[in-house]
Motif scaffolding. Structure first.
Motif, PDB file in Angstrom:
ATOM      1  N   SER A  96      19.770   0.335   6.109  1.00 38.18           N
ATOM      2  CA  SER A  96      19.205   0.787   7.388  1.00 38.18           C
ATOM      3  C   SER A  96      17.995   1.696   7.179  1.00 38.18           C
ATOM      4  O   SER A  96      16.988   1.585   7.880  1.00 38.18           O
ATOM      5  CB  SER A  96      20.273   1.463   8.228  1.00 38.18           C
ATOM      6  OG  SER A  96      20.840   2.511   7.470  1.00 38.18           O
ATOM      7  N   VAL A  97      18.076   2.571   6.188  1.00 37.41           N
ATOM      8  CA  VAL A  97      16.962   3.515   5.985  1.00 37.41           C
ATOM      9  C   VAL A  97      15.692   2.764   5.591  1.00 37.41           C
ATOM     10  O   VAL A  97      14.618   2.982   6.151  1.00 37.41           O
ATOM     11  CB  VAL A  97      17.323   4.547   4.895  1.00 37.41           C
ATOM     12  CG1 VAL A  97      16.173   5.519   4.692  1.00 37.41           C
ATOM     13  CG2 VAL A  97      18.589   5.276   5.261  1.00 37.41           C
ATOM     14  N   LEU A  98      15.860   1.848   4.667  1.00 39.96           N
ATOM     15  CA  LEU A  98      14.685   1.122   4.199  1.00 39.96           C
ATOM     16  C   LEU A  98      14.103   0.260   5.324  1.00 39.96           C
ATOM     17  O   LEU A  98      12.891   0.218   5.533  1.00 39.96           O
ATOM     18  CB  LEU A  98      15.051   0.242   3.002  1.00 39.96           C
ATOM     19  CG  LEU A  98      13.849  -0.371   2.305  1.00 39.96           C
ATOM     20  CD1 LEU A  98      13.977  -0.230   0.804  1.00 39.96           C
ATOM     21  CD2 LEU A  98      13.666  -1.829   2.631  1.00 39.96           C
ATOM     22  N   LEU A  99      14.971  -0.394   6.075  1.00 39.82           N
ATOM     23  CA  LEU A  99      14.495  -1.231   7.182  1.00 39.82           C
ATOM     24  C   LEU A  99      13.681  -0.389   8.153  1.00 39.82           C
ATOM     25  O   LEU A  99      12.585  -0.764   8.561  1.00 39.82           O
ATOM     26  CB  LEU A  99      15.673  -1.892   7.903  1.00 39.82           C
ATOM     27  CG  LEU A  99      16.405  -2.989   7.122  1.00 39.82           C
ATOM     28  CD1 LEU A  99      17.685  -3.403   7.838  1.00 39.82           C
ATOM     29  CD2 LEU A  99      15.517  -4.214   6.919  1.00 39.82           C
ATOM     30  N   HIS A 100      14.222   0.784   8.507  1.00 44.08           N
ATOM     31  CA  HIS A 100      13.503   1.636   9.448  1.00 44.08           C
ATOM     32  C   HIS A 100      12.225   2.188   8.850  1.00 44.08           C
ATOM     33  O   HIS A 100      11.198   2.236   9.512  1.00 44.08           O
ATOM     34  CB  HIS A 100      14.411   2.786   9.913  1.00 44.08           C
ATOM     35  CG  HIS A 100      15.503   2.312  10.810  1.00 44.08           C
ATOM     36  ND1 HIS A 100      16.765   2.861  10.816  1.00 44.08           N
ATOM     37  CD2 HIS A 100      15.530   1.314  11.701  1.00 44.08           C
ATOM     38  CE1 HIS A 100      17.519   2.220  11.693  1.00 44.08           C
ATOM     39  NE2 HIS A 100      16.778   1.267  12.239  1.00 44.08           N
ATOM     40  N   THR A 101      12.315   2.594   7.604  1.00 40.24           N
ATOM     41  CA  THR A 101      11.144   3.198   6.970  1.00 40.24           C
ATOM     42  C   THR A 101       9.960   2.241   6.962  1.00 40.24           C
ATOM     43  O   THR A 101       8.834   2.632   7.215  1.00 40.24           O
ATOM     44  CB  THR A 101      11.488   3.635   5.531  1.00 40.24           C
ATOM     45  OG1 THR A 101      12.626   4.467   5.587  1.00 40.24           O
ATOM     46  CG2 THR A 101      10.345   4.392   4.899  1.00 40.24           C
ATOM     47  N   PHE A 102      10.250   0.985   6.668  1.00 39.68           N
ATOM     48  CA  PHE A 102       9.140   0.037   6.574  1.00 39.68           C
ATOM     49  C   PHE A 102       9.020  -0.866   7.804  1.00 39.68           C
ATOM     50  O   PHE A 102       8.390  -1.909   7.760  1.00 39.68           O
ATOM     51  CB  PHE A 102       9.251  -0.778   5.283  1.00 39.68           C
ATOM     52  CG  PHE A 102       9.093   0.092   4.069  1.00 39.68           C
ATOM     53  CD1 PHE A 102       7.871   0.678   3.790  1.00 39.68           C
ATOM     54  CD2 PHE A 102      10.164   0.364   3.240  1.00 39.68           C
ATOM     55  CE1 PHE A 102       7.719   1.512   2.692  1.00 39.68           C
ATOM     56  CE2 PHE A 102      10.021   1.195   2.139  1.00 39.68           C
ATOM     57  CZ  PHE A 102       8.800   1.770   1.862  1.00 39.68           C
ATOM     58  N   HIS A 103       9.668  -0.453   8.882  1.00 39.58           N
ATOM     59  CA  HIS A 103       9.511  -1.125  10.173  1.00 39.58           C
ATOM     60  C   HIS A 103       9.979  -2.573  10.197  1.00 39.58           C
ATOM     61  O   HIS A 103       9.363  -3.425  10.811  1.00 39.58           O
ATOM     62  CB  HIS A 103       8.040  -1.057  10.643  1.00 39.58           C
ATOM     63  CG  HIS A 103       7.463   0.305  10.526  1.00 39.58           C
ATOM     64  ND1 HIS A 103       8.071   1.401  11.079  1.00 39.58           N
ATOM     65  CD2 HIS A 103       6.344   0.757   9.919  1.00 39.58           C
ATOM     66  CE1 HIS A 103       7.343   2.479  10.802  1.00 39.58           C
ATOM     67  NE2 HIS A 103       6.296   2.109  10.087  1.00 39.58           N
ATOM     68  N   TYR A 104      11.051  -2.850   9.492  1.00 40.39           N
ATOM     69  CA  TYR A 104      11.668  -4.164   9.618  1.00 40.39           C
ATOM     70  C   TYR A 104      12.715  -4.056  10.726  1.00 40.39           C
ATOM     71  O   TYR A 104      13.484  -3.096  10.767  1.00 40.39           O
ATOM     72  CB  TYR A 104      12.368  -4.565   8.320  1.00 40.39           C
ATOM     73  CG  TYR A 104      11.416  -4.918   7.195  1.00 40.39           C
ATOM     74  CD1 TYR A 104      10.675  -6.097   7.239  1.00 40.39           C
ATOM     75  CD2 TYR A 104      11.262  -4.084   6.094  1.00 40.39           C
ATOM     76  CE1 TYR A 104       9.814  -6.431   6.203  1.00 40.39           C
ATOM     77  CE2 TYR A 104      10.402  -4.408   5.062  1.00 40.39           C
ATOM     78  CZ  TYR A 104       9.676  -5.580   5.124  1.00 40.39           C
ATOM     79  OH  TYR A 104       8.827  -5.913   4.112  1.00 40.39           O
ATOM     80  N   THR A 105      12.734  -5.041  11.620  1.00 42.87           N
ATOM     81  CA  THR A 105      13.647  -4.949  12.759  1.00 42.87           C
ATOM     82  C   THR A 105      15.020  -5.510  12.401  1.00 42.87           C
ATOM     83  O   THR A 105      15.126  -6.674  12.005  1.00 42.87           O
ATOM     84  CB  THR A 105      13.081  -5.772  13.941  1.00 42.87           C
ATOM     85  OG1 THR A 105      11.732  -5.394  14.101  1.00 42.87           O
ATOM     86  CG2 THR A 105      13.862  -5.505  15.208  1.00 42.87           C
ATOM     87  N   PRO A 106      16.062  -4.676  12.521  1.00 43.73           N
ATOM     88  CA  PRO A 106      17.410  -5.209  12.227  1.00 43.73           C
ATOM     89  C   PRO A 106      17.785  -6.306  13.230  1.00 43.73           C
ATOM     90  O   PRO A 106      17.367  -6.256  14.385  1.00 43.73           O
ATOM     91  CB  PRO A 106      18.313  -3.985  12.390  1.00 43.73           C
ATOM     92  CG  PRO A 106      17.412  -2.803  12.460  1.00 43.73           C
ATOM     93  CD  PRO A 106      16.079  -3.277  12.932  1.00 43.73           C
ATOM     94  N   MET A 107      18.565  -7.272  12.789  1.00 43.54           N
ATOM     95  CA  MET A 107      18.988  -8.349  13.699  1.00 43.54           C
ATOM     96  C   MET A 107      20.324  -8.037  14.355  1.00 43.54           C
ATOM     97  O   MET A 107      20.566  -8.373  15.497  1.00 43.54           O
ATOM     98  CB  MET A 107      19.119  -9.664  12.916  1.00 43.54           C
ATOM     99  CG  MET A 107      17.790 -10.316  12.636  1.00 43.54           C
ATOM    100  SD  MET A 107      17.971 -11.738  11.526  1.00 43.54           S
ATOM    101  CE  MET A 107      18.649 -12.966  12.638  1.00 43.54           C
TER     102      MET A 107
END
Ligand SMILES: O=C(O)CCC(=O)C(=O)O
Ligand SMILES: [Fe+2]
Length: 696
Positions: free
Chosen positions: A683-694
Motif C-alpha cells: 500500500s505504501v509503495l502504491l500510494h507513494t508512486f501514485h498507482y491506483t489500488p484495484m
C-alpha cells in the motif's frame, strides 16, 4: 558465502571520529557549513517527519537540538544543510531513527544535503499527473501519513543497519579502476585479466580452471571391420582414385573429398564429389553399428592417402598434429576413421599441457572413433616413420557429420530468464538457421566450459541471480561475482578459442559514444553503498520503478517453481504473498530514498516503467535530456520500431513489443486474490508512486 558477513551487523565502535558537519552532543564548537548549496527539491531527504511542529527557531541555540535534551553522547547531532537554517538536531529527533548503525562515511554522505523537519518539503508530484492515477483523493495526504513515513524510515534503517563498515575507499577506487580496465580488456580480447590486487576482503572464490574432461583421446578401436566384399570394393575404389590422379597433394599426404564441403586449416579449396555407392554402404554400416542418429549421420568423407616410403624420405608420409575442431562439425557427433593398408601409428597429445599420450597402432581394415568434443582437449596426427624405416601405403577414410549452418551454432547458457528461448524447428523456435541449445545455469558458478565445446557462438546470460543474493552486501561481493564470471570466461575461451563469446551487460557496459559505463542493477542488495562509491566515481542514477503488482507477478511466475533451488527468493505461496510483497516493497522504497539522498550523484532520475511503456519516445527523450546525451534520429527510429510491434512478436525475448499493451497485462493474468494480497503488502509503495489500488 561472505566471510565478513558477521562483522557487518556488529555495533559500531563506541568512540567515533566526528564527521564533517556532524558533532557529538555536548561538544560546543560550531559546525562547519554545508558545502552542498541549496539542493533541488528531488534531492531532499524525505525521511524526516513532515508532520513535525514548526517551532520558532530564534530562541534555540544552533549547536543544540530543539528538544533541549542531552543524549549523553549516544546520538549524532546533525546540521540542517539549508543555508538559512543550519539548525542542529539529534538524529533521532530529526527522525533518523537507528542512526547509531551508520558508519561515519555514511553519515557524512547522508547529511550533505539533509534537510531538517523545519525545512523539508515533500518531493512527490501532485495527484492526477500520472496516467494511472484515476481518482481524485489526495495522494499527497495519504503519502504523508505518519504511518507511511515510519514504514519508509524503518525500511531505510533496515537496509542501512546491514550496511558494511566504512571501507578504505582509496584501495576500492584502485580496484574499481583495475576492474574497469579488466572488463574493457576482456571485452576487447576475450583473453587474460590482470591479476587480482590487494582488495580488502577475503579473496574472491577462484574456481580451479578445470579443463579436464570426461572425453578420451579416442573412444574405441576395432579391427577386421569390413566384411571381405565391402573391403574389396573399398580397395577397388582407392585403386581407381590413385590411378586416376584424383588425390590432391597436401603436406605429407594427399586427399580426396566426398559429400558436404569440409574446410579446415591447411586445406586447399576442395571441391567434393557426391558420395559414391561404395561409401554410402559404409556410412549405412557405421550408422547402424554405432547407433548414430540422423543428426549424427556422416555426410562428409575425406580420404587421406599416405604414400609408401623405403625409409629414405619418411617426411613425405605423415599428417601433422591437429584437432578436427571446426565448428562446422556437429557438436555431439563422432569422427570415424577407417584404415586400409599399412600399419601406422596415430599419435595423441593433450592440447592444454602439450603432454604426449599413448599412441594407437592402426592396422589394415580397422576403425577408430573420436568424439567431436574430444577435439577441444586433444590433438592427433600421423607421425612420419623413423628415418630409415620403410612402410607400405596407407589410406584413412574419415567420416564426419557437417552442417553449413553450424558455423552459426549457438549455445545459450542462462538463468531462468532464458528458458523461453527454445531451439529446434517450427514457429517461435530458434534453430533453423541458428542451430543450438540452451543449458541452464542459474548462477555464474553453474557455467560449465565443457558444455560450450563445438559451438560457434556462446551466449552467457546469467549473473542477475548472483547479484540478488543475500550475501551481496557491497561492491566487494560484486567483485567476487565478476571474478568468478571472469574465471568462467577464461575457461571457456581456453577450451573454445574459436568461439565467439558474449556475456550479459548486467554487470557493466561501455558506451563509447556517450563515454559512459552503464551498469544495470536489478534489485541489488547493498545498493546503499552507492553514495559512498559516488564520492569517487562520477555517478548518474536512473531509477526505474514498476507497478509492484506487475513485477511481483512476474517474479512469482519466473521463480515460482525454483523456490527450493534458489533459497534467496521470497516465498510466493498465496498465504505469504502479502508479507513477501511488504518486504519487496520496503526494499524498493528504501532504495528510492537512498537514490534520492545520494547527494553526490550528478543526476538522479526516477521513471515509472508504465510511463515509459505508454510514452516511450517522450520518456526516452526525457532520459537523454537529463543525462545530457544528444538525441539522434537513429535513436528515435529505434524506439519507434521496438515499441510498436504486435504484443507477441519475437516471443519473450523479442526486441519488438507493443509496449502500450504490455504494461497492463498483469491485470489480465493475475487473480483477484493475488492482486488483493499484493495491494495489502504494497500500500505504501502504491500510494507513494501514485498507482491506483484495484481492491484495497
Ligand atoms: O589418418 C588418420 O588416421 C588421421 C586422419 C585425420 O586425422 C584427419 O583426416 O583429420
Ligand atoms: Fe584429424
Amino acid at each position: 558465502m561472505n566471510p565478513n558477513k558477521t562483522s557487518l551487523t556488529q555495533k559500531p565502535p563506541a568512540v567515533r571520529q566526528s564527521p564533517r558537519n556532524l558533532q557529538k552532543l555536548n561538544i560546543n564548537n560550531s559546525p562547519s557549513a554545508s558545502t552542498s548549496g541549496t539542493p533541488s527539491p528531488t534531492s531532499r531527504l524525505s525521511i524526516s517527519s513532515p508532520s513535525s511542529p514548526n517551532p520558532v527557531k530564534k530562541n534555540i541555540k544552533r549547536s543544540s537540538c530543539p528538544c533541549g535534551r542531552s543524549s549523553n553522547g549516544k546520538d549524532w547531532l546533525i546540521a540542517c544543510s539549508e543555508n538559512g537554517c543550519k539548525q542542529h538536531w539529534h538524529s533521532s529527533c530529526g527522525n533518523l531513527k537507528g542512526e547509531n548503525s551508520f558508519t561515519q562515511a555514511q553519515v557524512d554522505c547522508l547529511t550533505k544535503q539533509w534537510l531538517c523537519p523545519w525545512c523539508y518539503t515533500v518531493p512527490f508530484a501532485k495527484p492526477g499527473n500520472h496516467p494511472t492515477s484515476l481518482n481524485e483523493i489526495s495522494l499527497i495526504e495519504k503519502a504523508l501519513s505518519s504511518a507511511a513515513y515510519q514504514n519508509i524510515t524503518d525500511s531505510v534503517m533496515d537496509v542501512l543497519k546491514n550496511a558494511p563498515p566504512a571501507i578504505d575507499l582509496s584501495s576500492m577506487e584502485t580496484r574499481l579502476d583495475e576492474l574497469t580496465t579488466e572488463i574493457k580488456n576482456f571485452k576487447k580480447t576475450s583473453s587474460g585479466f590482470l591479476a587480482p590486487s590487494t582488495f580488502p576482503r577475503a579473496p574472491p572464490i577462484h574456481e580451479k580452471r578445470d579443463l579436464n574432461c570426461q572425453e578420451k583421446p579416442f573412444e574405441s578401436y576395432e579391427e577386421k571391420f569390413l566384411a571381405d566384399d565391402d573391403l574389396d570394393s573399398m580397395v577397388d575404389l582407392l585403386g581407381y582414385l590413385k590411378s586416376s590422379a584424383s588425390f590432391l597433394p597436401e603436406k605429407g599426404h594427399e586427399v580426396k573429398l566426398y559429400g558436404e564441403p569440409y574446410s579446415y586449416t591447411g586445406a586447399k579449396d576442395l571441391d567434393p564429389d557426391p558420395i559414391p555407392p561404395e561409401l554410402t554402404k559404409i556410412v549405412d554400416l557405421l550408422s547402424s553399428k554405432f547407433s548414430l542418429s540422423e543428426q549424427e549421420r556422416p555426410n562428409s568423407i575425406l580420404i587421406n592417402f599416405f604414400p609408401a616410403t623405403n625409409g629414405l624420405d619418411t617426411n613425405n608420409t605423415h599428417l601433422a598434429m591437429h584437432s578436427d575442431d571446426e565448428s562446422s562439425i556437429a557438436a555431439d557427433s563422432k569422427i570415424i576413421t577407417l584404415s586400409i593398408g599399412a600399419k601406422r601409428k596415430i599419435k595423441f597429445e593433450a592440447k592444454h599441457s602439450n603432454e604426449s599420450l599413448e599412441e594407437l597402432e592402426v592396422s589394415d581394415n580397422s576403425v577408430y572413433i573420436m568424439s567431436r568434443k574430444s577435439q577441444n582437449w586433444f590433438r592427433h596426427g600421423v607421425p612420419p616413420p623413423s628415418p630409415g624405416e620403410s612402410t607400405e601405403e596407407r589410406f584413412s577414410i574419415t567420416f564426419r557429420c557437417l552442417k553449413k549452418q553450424l558455423s552459426r551454432s549457438i549455445l545459450l547458457i542462462g538463468d531462468s530468464n532464458t528458458k523461453q528461448v527454445t531451439f529446434g524447428s517450427g514457429l517461435g523456435k530458434v534453430g533453423q538457421s541458428f542451430p543450438g541449445k540452451r543449458i541452464k545455469a542459474a548462477k555464474v558458478k553453474d557455467i560449465e566450459a565443457k558444455d560450450c565445446v563445438g559451438y560457434s557462438n556462446i551466449f552467457i546470460m546469467c549473473g542477475t541471480n548472483d547479484l540478488r543474493c543475500g550475501y551481496i552486501s557491497d561492491e566487494r561481493d560484486i567483485h567476487c561475482v565478476v571474478e568468478t564470471l571472469k574465471d568462467k570466461l577464461i575457461q571457456v575461451k581456453q577450451l573454445c578459442p574459436e568461439a565467439k563469446i558474449d556475456f550479459p551487460d548486467e554487470i557493466s557496459l561501455q558506451c563509447k559514444r556517450s563515454k559512459r559505463t552503464v551498469a544495470k542493477v536489478l534489485q541489488l542488495k547493498g545498493f546503499e553503498t552507492f553514495p559512498l562509491l559516488s564520492q569517487h566515481c562520477d555517478i548518474e542514477i536512473v531509477h526505474l520503478i514498476r507497478d509492484p503488482r506487475a513485477s511481483i507477478k512476474s517474479r512469482m511466475d519466473t521463480f515460482g517453481k525454483f523456490l527450493a533451488e534458489e533459497p534467496d527468493v521470497v516465498d510466493f505461496t498465496q498465504d505469504h504473498i502479502t508479507d513477501s510483497s511488504k518486504k519487496i516493497c520496503g526494499e524498493i522504497l528504501a532504495r528510492a530514498e537512498l537514490i534520492k539522498n545520494c547527494a553526490v550523484a550528478k543526476t538522479r532520475l526516477s521513471l515509472l516503467y508504465e510511463d515509459v511503456l505508454v510514452n516511450p519516445l517522450e520518456k526516452a527523450k526525457e532520459l537523454f535530456g537529463a543525462l545530457q546525451i544528444k538525441w539522434r534520429e537513429e535513436v528515435e527510429q529505434r524506439v519507434n520500431i521496438s515499441t510498436s510491434g504486435s504484443l507477441s512478436e519475437g516471443g519473450g525475448f523479442g526486441t519488438v513489443k507493443n509496449t502500450a499493451k504490455l504494461g497492463q497485462r498483469w491485470k489480465r493474468d493475475a487473480s483477484k486474490e493475488f492482486i488483493t494480497s499484493v495491494e495489502q503488502g504494497c500500500s505504501v509503495l502504491l500510494h507513494t508512486f501514485h498507482y491506483t489500488p484495484m481492491y484495497v
